[in-house]
Design an enzyme around this catalytic site. Structure first.
Site, PDB file in Angstrom:
ATOM      1  N   TYR A 149       0.816  -1.215   0.000  1.00  0.00           N
ATOM      2  CA  TYR A 149       0.000   0.000   0.000  1.00  0.00           C
ATOM      3  C   TYR A 149       0.850   1.267   0.000  1.00  0.00           C
ATOM      4  O   TYR A 149       0.382   2.321  -0.404  1.00  0.00           O
ATOM      5  CB  TYR A 149      -0.907   0.034   1.245  1.00  0.00           C
ATOM      6  N   LYS A 196       3.643 -15.421   2.260  1.00  0.00           N
ATOM      7  CA  LYS A 196       3.827 -16.190   1.031  1.00  0.00           C
ATOM      8  C   LYS A 196       5.324 -16.433   0.896  1.00  0.00           C
ATOM      9  O   LYS A 196       5.966 -16.066  -0.095  1.00  0.00           O
ATOM     10  CB  LYS A 196       3.239 -15.394  -0.147  1.00  0.00           C
ATOM     11  N   ASP A 228      -2.435 -18.485   0.606  1.00  0.00           N
ATOM     12  CA  ASP A 228      -3.442 -19.221  -0.181  1.00  0.00           C
ATOM     13  C   ASP A 228      -4.055 -20.334   0.665  1.00  0.00           C
ATOM     14  O   ASP A 228      -5.269 -20.549   0.657  1.00  0.00           O
ATOM     15  CB  ASP A 228      -2.839 -19.758  -1.492  1.00  0.00           C
ATOM     16  N   ASP A 252      -5.965  -7.283   4.217  1.00  0.00           N
ATOM     17  CA  ASP A 252      -7.129  -6.667   3.564  1.00  0.00           C
ATOM     18  C   ASP A 252      -8.027  -7.765   2.998  1.00  0.00           C
ATOM     19  O   ASP A 252      -9.241  -7.779   3.202  1.00  0.00           O
ATOM     20  CB  ASP A 252      -6.643  -5.731   2.450  1.00  0.00           C
ATOM     21  N   ASP A 256     -11.793  -9.494   4.617  1.00  0.00           N
ATOM     22  CA  ASP A 256     -13.073  -9.514   3.892  1.00  0.00           C
ATOM     23  C   ASP A 256     -13.641 -10.931   3.877  1.00  0.00           C
ATOM     24  O   ASP A 256     -14.834 -11.140   4.065  1.00  0.00           O
ATOM     25  CB  ASP A 256     -12.897  -9.029   2.451  1.00  0.00           C
TER      26      ASP A 256
HETATM   27  C1  IPM Z   1     -10.215  -1.629   4.092  1.00  0.00           C
HETATM   28  C2  IPM Z   1     -10.525  -1.050   2.742  1.00  0.00           C
HETATM   29  C3  IPM Z   1      -9.417  -0.061   2.388  1.00  0.00           C
HETATM   30  C4  IPM Z   1      -8.127  -0.850   2.329  1.00  0.00           C
HETATM   31  C5  IPM Z   1      -9.644   0.714   1.092  1.00  0.00           C
HETATM   32  C6  IPM Z   1     -10.966   1.442   1.090  1.00  0.00           C
HETATM   33  C7  IPM Z   1      -8.507   1.659   0.817  1.00  0.00           C
HETATM   34  O1  IPM Z   1     -10.664  -2.052   1.796  1.00  0.00           O
HETATM   35  O2  IPM Z   1     -10.107  -0.857   5.066  1.00  0.00           O
HETATM   36  O3  IPM Z   1     -10.090  -2.847   4.174  1.00  0.00           O
HETATM   37  O4  IPM Z   1      -7.826  -1.482   1.308  1.00  0.00           O
HETATM   38  O5  IPM Z   1      -7.396  -0.828   3.314  1.00  0.00           O
HETATM   39 MG    MG Z   2     -10.643  -4.010   2.609  1.00  0.00          MG
END
Ligand code: IPM
Ligand code: MG
Length: 378
Positions: A149, A196, A228, A252, A256
């Site tokens: 990032y 990884k 993975d 990240d 999710d």
């Molecule tokens: C998160 C989001 C952010 C990230 C985006 C919106 C920049 O996906 O906080 O997980 O990738 O960190």
């Molecule tokens: Mg995210």
């Protein structure tokens, strides 16, 4: 004790849920004898509309002067066509790096009241669980101010190729590991470092650093997984995990995935810390606290959004920034009591409340948590 909190409601449903979270913080303050002073700041799309940039330098400075930040959500379709450096998401990245909050804690636990929201079968939920009972309680600790990032990036002169760079120093890896180990010490004492390392040099440095750091935490079991495989294990046997520590990008993605397992993204809170967390009342560790659900512009301002993730984010603030464990537990217990009572916002309607189910809007849900908090322990 007095605490100053930067409020960054942001866009979409951000302001809806932050209003409720502030009510709960104030109630916790009244109950336990703390004063929270708020500094309201604009960041994200609303700041772009007003001043042409997602995060003004003065806004970041003002946030730095506070003890912690409570953030709603940023972004929305209105700003999606802007160039990268002007996107609302920039505000998040600049706040994270500007405030030095390098450790992002994302809990993903299966709430018994919301079991049916989880897409996994009972036998999958029981696999890897010591008690053999269906369920999971995972804390993902994601490195937040380094890696892909923030590494060097660019395009070739003719624009035909592009690159991003994953760079990590030992120091960056070690400090986020320490936050993860501190969290594991008061949980089930298991850390899984995810990387990884079979391919990436930066991951090999993660593994080396983890192996050294782990020696200082003999009471905690350390294991390693390739990312993975971890993605697969999360849906094969999520009960095996306690604390997962990983890089910015992997965290990240995995967070999710883990959020879907809970089935209730409107319930998930997060903390981003500039340290390993407050140890006792009186401590002040900078942190950004936010629900992970995003801005949901389609339902903004309609009194529909679930405020529980924002409310649970305040519990994390009390715990990790201020060392106020009892206060944090009281807020969490109030949320739990409201779920037990069958109250549901639209996003979690029809889940686990049976005949007791009553649908509530954002404000009614906030009000119910407030009542439950005031009632607890007189
Ligand atoms: C998160 C989001 C952010 C990230 C985006 C919106 C920049 O996906 O906080 O997980 O990738 O960190
Ligand atoms: Mg995210």
């Amino acid at each position: 004790m007095n605490y100053s909190i930067a409020l960054v409601p942001g866009d979409g449903i951000g302001p809806d849920v932050i209003d409720q979270a502030v009510k709960i913080l104030d109630a916790a303050g009244d109950k336990f004898g703390h004063v929270f002073n708020y500094v309201e700041l604009e960041a994200g799309g609303c700041a772009i509309d007003k001043i042409g940039e997602p995060l003004a330098a003065e806004t970041l400075e003002a946030a730095k002067q506070c003890d912690a930040v409570l953030l709603g959500a940023v972004g929305g379709p209105k700003w999606e066509t802007l160039p990268g450096r002007l996107r609302p998401e920039r505000a998040l990245l600049e706040l994270r790096s500007g405030l030095g909050v390098y450790a992002n804690l994302r809990p993903a636990a299966l709430l018994p009241q919301l079991r049916d929201a989880c897409p996994l079968k009972d036998e999958v939920l029981a696999a890897g669980n010591s008690g053999g009972k269906p369920g999971f309680d995972i804390l993902i600790v994601r490195e937040l101010t380094g890696g892909l990032y923030f590494g060097p990036r660019g395009r070739s002169a003719d624009g035909s190729s592009a690159f991003d760079t994953e760079t990590y120093s030992r120091a960056e890896i070690e400090r986020v590991l320490r936050t993860g180990y501190a969290a594991a010490a008061v949980r089930r004492k298991k850390v899984c470092v995810v990387d990884k390392a079979n391919v990436l040099e930066s991951s090999r440095l993660w593994r080396e650093t983890a192996a050294e750091t782990a020696k200082e935490y003999p009471a905690i079991e350390t294991s390693y997984l390739y990312v993975d495989n971890c993605a697969m294990q999360l849906i094969r046997a999520p009960g095996q995990f306690d604390v997962i520590i990983t890089s910015n990008l992997f965290g990240d993605i995995l967070s999710d995935e883990a959020s879907v397992l809970t089935g209730s993204i409107g319930m998930l809170a997060s903390a981003s810390l500039a340290g390993s967390g407050a140890g006792k009342p009186g401590d002040k560790i900078m942190g950004i606290y936010e629900p992970i659900h995003g801005s949901a512009p389609d339902i903004a301002g309609r009194d529909i959004a679930n405020p529980l993730a924002a409310i649970l984010s305040t519990a994390m603030m009390l715990r990790y920034s201020f060392g106020l464990e009892e206060e944090a537990l009281a807020v969490e217990a109030a949320v739990n009591a409201v779920l037990d009572s069958g109250l549901r916002t639209r996003d979690i309607a029809g889940i686990g409340a049976g005949k007791q189910e009553k649908i509530a809007g954002t404000k009614a849900m906030g009000e119910a948590v407030l009542k439950a908090l005031e009632k607890r322990g007189g």
